[in-house]
Enzyme design. Structure first.
Site, PDB file in Angstrom:
ATOM      1  CD  GLU A   5       1.076 -33.347   7.029  1.00 40.47           C
ATOM      2  OE1 GLU A   5       0.543 -32.234   6.919  1.00 40.47           O
ATOM      3  OE2 GLU A   5       1.976 -33.586   7.870  1.00 40.47           O
ATOM      4  CB  THR A  27       1.190 -28.777   9.913  1.00 38.19           C
ATOM      5  OG1 THR A  27       1.376 -30.139   9.562  1.00 38.19           O
ATOM      6  CG2 THR A  27       0.293 -28.115   8.871  1.00 38.19           C
ATOM      7  CG  HIS A  50       0.292 -36.792   9.819  1.00 41.84           C
ATOM      8  ND1 HIS A  50       0.674 -37.454  10.969  1.00 41.84           N
ATOM      9  CD2 HIS A  50       0.446 -35.475  10.062  1.00 41.84           C
ATOM     10  CE1 HIS A  50       1.041 -36.561  11.874  1.00 41.84           C
ATOM     11  NE2 HIS A  50       0.914 -35.352  11.357  1.00 41.84           N
ATOM     12  CG  ASP A  74       3.824 -30.323   6.179  1.00 42.41           C
ATOM     13  OD1 ASP A  74       4.242 -31.354   5.610  1.00 42.41           O
ATOM     14  OD2 ASP A  74       3.040 -30.358   7.153  1.00 42.41           O
ATOM     15  CG  HIS A  75       6.633 -31.464   8.452  1.00 36.21           C
ATOM     16  ND1 HIS A  75       6.403 -32.805   8.561  1.00 36.21           N
ATOM     17  CD2 HIS A  75       5.449 -30.858   8.772  1.00 36.21           C
ATOM     18  CE1 HIS A  75       5.165 -33.008   8.963  1.00 36.21           C
ATOM     19  NE2 HIS A  75       4.547 -31.840   9.085  1.00 36.21           N
TER      20      HIS A  75
HETATM   21  C1  GP9 Z   1      -3.524 -31.788  11.565  1.00 38.11           C
HETATM   22  C2  GP9 Z   1      -2.395 -31.705  10.611  1.00 38.11           C
HETATM   23  C3  GP9 Z   1      -1.141 -32.350  11.160  1.00 38.11           C
HETATM   24  O1  GP9 Z   1      -4.622 -30.980  11.352  1.00 38.11           O
HETATM   25  O2  GP9 Z   1      -2.230 -30.509   9.973  1.00 38.11           O
HETATM   26  O3  GP9 Z   1      -0.177 -31.503  11.644  1.00 38.11           O
HETATM   27  P1  GP9 Z   1       1.319 -32.001  11.910  1.00 38.11           P
HETATM   28  O4  GP9 Z   1       1.238 -33.160  12.898  1.00 38.11           O
HETATM   29  O5  GP9 Z   1       1.890 -32.466  10.607  1.00 38.11           O
HETATM   30  O6  GP9 Z   1       2.029 -30.847  12.472  1.00 38.11           O
HETATM   31 MN    MN Z   2       2.423 -31.656   8.731  1.00 39.86          MN
END
Ligand code: GP9
Ligand code: MN
Length: 427
Positions: free
Chosen positions: A38, A82, A198, A257-258
């Site tokens: 993440e 995500t 996150h 992912d980002h």
């Molecule tokens: C929540 C998680 C967060 O289930 O995958 O998503 P994001 O905020 O990074 O798009």
């Molecule tokens: Mn994410």
């Protein structure tokens, strides 16, 4: 409409890069892990705070002799964050100019996603995530994508201190995920989505084992601490894979992912990177995320090709020896020898090994604003811009027009999502 579909097929006819024969099928029949880091950016690789490595386990994996690592791999997400990453990785389609493909179209559209393709080749397919099943509409979308199982937060033991932010803390999540993993018939395709690293990068005291950075920007300084925790969780999971024997008969794909630190924090970013100032070009380069593939017998090393999340599915299909010459995918195998290296961002900007366009400016490969371009150079920049616009608009046509319902690649059966049910989250 059928003319839109033809436009897509015509584009693919001339823009599909051929597989690299020395890699094609090299991971055929293996289990597949997609390990989602993440908000994990490439700059974290080998990054240190006060002499301490932030991500020692990921670093070790990155430079393992059987890991193929990419150091010019960009996240290409838009608002869908995500979910955009997931959409690109498993469908080779972009997110939308605004909103999220999974939220708006995940339930209703026809997809030809990687899990479905593997399901039809006899794989078990499962996604694991420690947040509620409905987030990003995963509980519906995953059926359209061919996931047989979705082990969302209902499947794990919960206690008050088990979660932080969006869900189960990574170590607790991964430990509990193994009980389900062990029941999956092999070969399997398993995606594990972590969440602790996150925004806003909160973590309980006991799990803080590296100092925060000291930029003075409070939304930035906790980032290395949760990244360090995620790295430890990753390390524990890799140890588990080794102990269980899964490490040797699996292809392990790891990606970020980002970004974790947004462009609004220029001053802090400059400090983290040890620069005096940050240009738009630097910010574009800051969008790099890790992409690594480990499989015994794979010739590893750091590959410098420019690519991004849109290119993952064709890359993995080639490694798995799955035919994808007539599939509708907008990316190209990262291992292909003659691939176009223009990386499209969702806002129409692009980067490449030669020129990059960010905002209204064109930059050369040294990050300098390119002036006095020759006619030839201008043509090349225009070509890259046209290509960027084209792939984005084709993707939007495919998604908003649900074009895949009119087309089925050879050897693939249309997914019947009614065959999937996820015990706890079918609501
Ligand atoms: C929540 C998680 C967060 O289930 O995958 O998503 P994001 O905020 O990074 O798009
Ligand atoms: Mn994410």
């Amino acid at each position: 409409s059928s003319s839109d579909l033809n436009e897509v097929l015509n584009y693919l006819k001339t823009n599909r890069a051929a597989a690299n024969v020395s890699y094609y099928g090299k991971a055929k029949g293996k289990n597949v892990f997609i390990f989602h880091l993440e908000s994990f950016q490439q700059f974290l690789i080998n990054y240190k705070v006060n002499g301490q490595e932030v991500t020692p386990n990921v670093n070790k994996f990155y430079s393992d002799s059987n890991t193929l690592s990419f150091d010019n791999f960009f996240n290409q997400v838009g608002q869908g964050k995500t979910s955009d990453a997931e959409t690109m990785l498993e469908n080779s389609l972009f997110g939308l100019p605004s909103g999220s493909v999974m939220t708006s179209y995940g339930t209703s559209n026809t997809f030809q996603a990687l899990p479905a393709m593997l399901d039809q080749k006899g794989y078990s397919t499962a996604a694991f995530h420690g947040d509620v099943g409905s987030f990003w509409n995963r509980n519906n979308t995953y059926k359209s994508w061919g996931y047989q199982y979705f082990f969302n937060d209902d499947y794990y033991k919960q206690k008050t201190n088990y979660s932080v932010g969006y869900g189960l803390k990574d170590k607790i999540f991964l430990k509990q995920a193994t009980q389900y993993l062990e029941q999956l018939p092999q070969p399997f395709y398993a995606k594990l989505i972590t969440v602790t690293n996150h925004y806003p990068y909160e973590l309980d005291k006991e799990n803080q084992s590296i100092q925060k950075t000291t930029t003075g920007d409070s939304t930035v300084d906790g980032y290395v601490q949760t990244a360090h925790y995620l790295d430890q969780a990753f390390g524990e999971f890799i140890s588990y894979l080794k102990k269980s024997g899964l490490y040797d008969n699996s292809m392990i794909v790891v990606y970020g992912d980002h970004y974790g630190i947004s462009n609004n924090h220029k001053k802090a970013i400059a400090q983290l990177l040890g620069k005096s100032s940050i240009s738009s070009y630097d910010l574009a380069m800051f969008q790099k995320v890790p992409f690594m593939i480990h499989s015994n017998g794979l010739k590893g090393g750091v590959n410098h090709t420019y690519g991004g999340e849109i290119d993952v599915m064709p890359t993995l299909m080639d490694l798995l020896g799955l035919k994808n010459t007539d599939t509708i995918q907008l990316g190209n195998d990262l291992l292909s020898e003659n691939r176009n290296q223009t990386v499209a961002f969702r806002n129409g900007d692009f980067v490449s090994p030669t020129y990059s366009k960010i905002g209204s400016k064109v930059y050369d490969s040294n990050g300098q604003v390119a002036s006095n371009l020759t006619t030839e150079q201008k043509k090349s920049v225009d070509g890259m811009q046209a290509r960027t616009n084209k792939v984005l608009s084709l993707s939007d046509k495919i998604v908003t027009g649900d074009l895949l319902r009119f087309y089925t690649p050879s050897g693939f059966k249309k997914v019947d999502k009614r065959q999937y049910s996820y015990k706890y989250s079918d609501g």
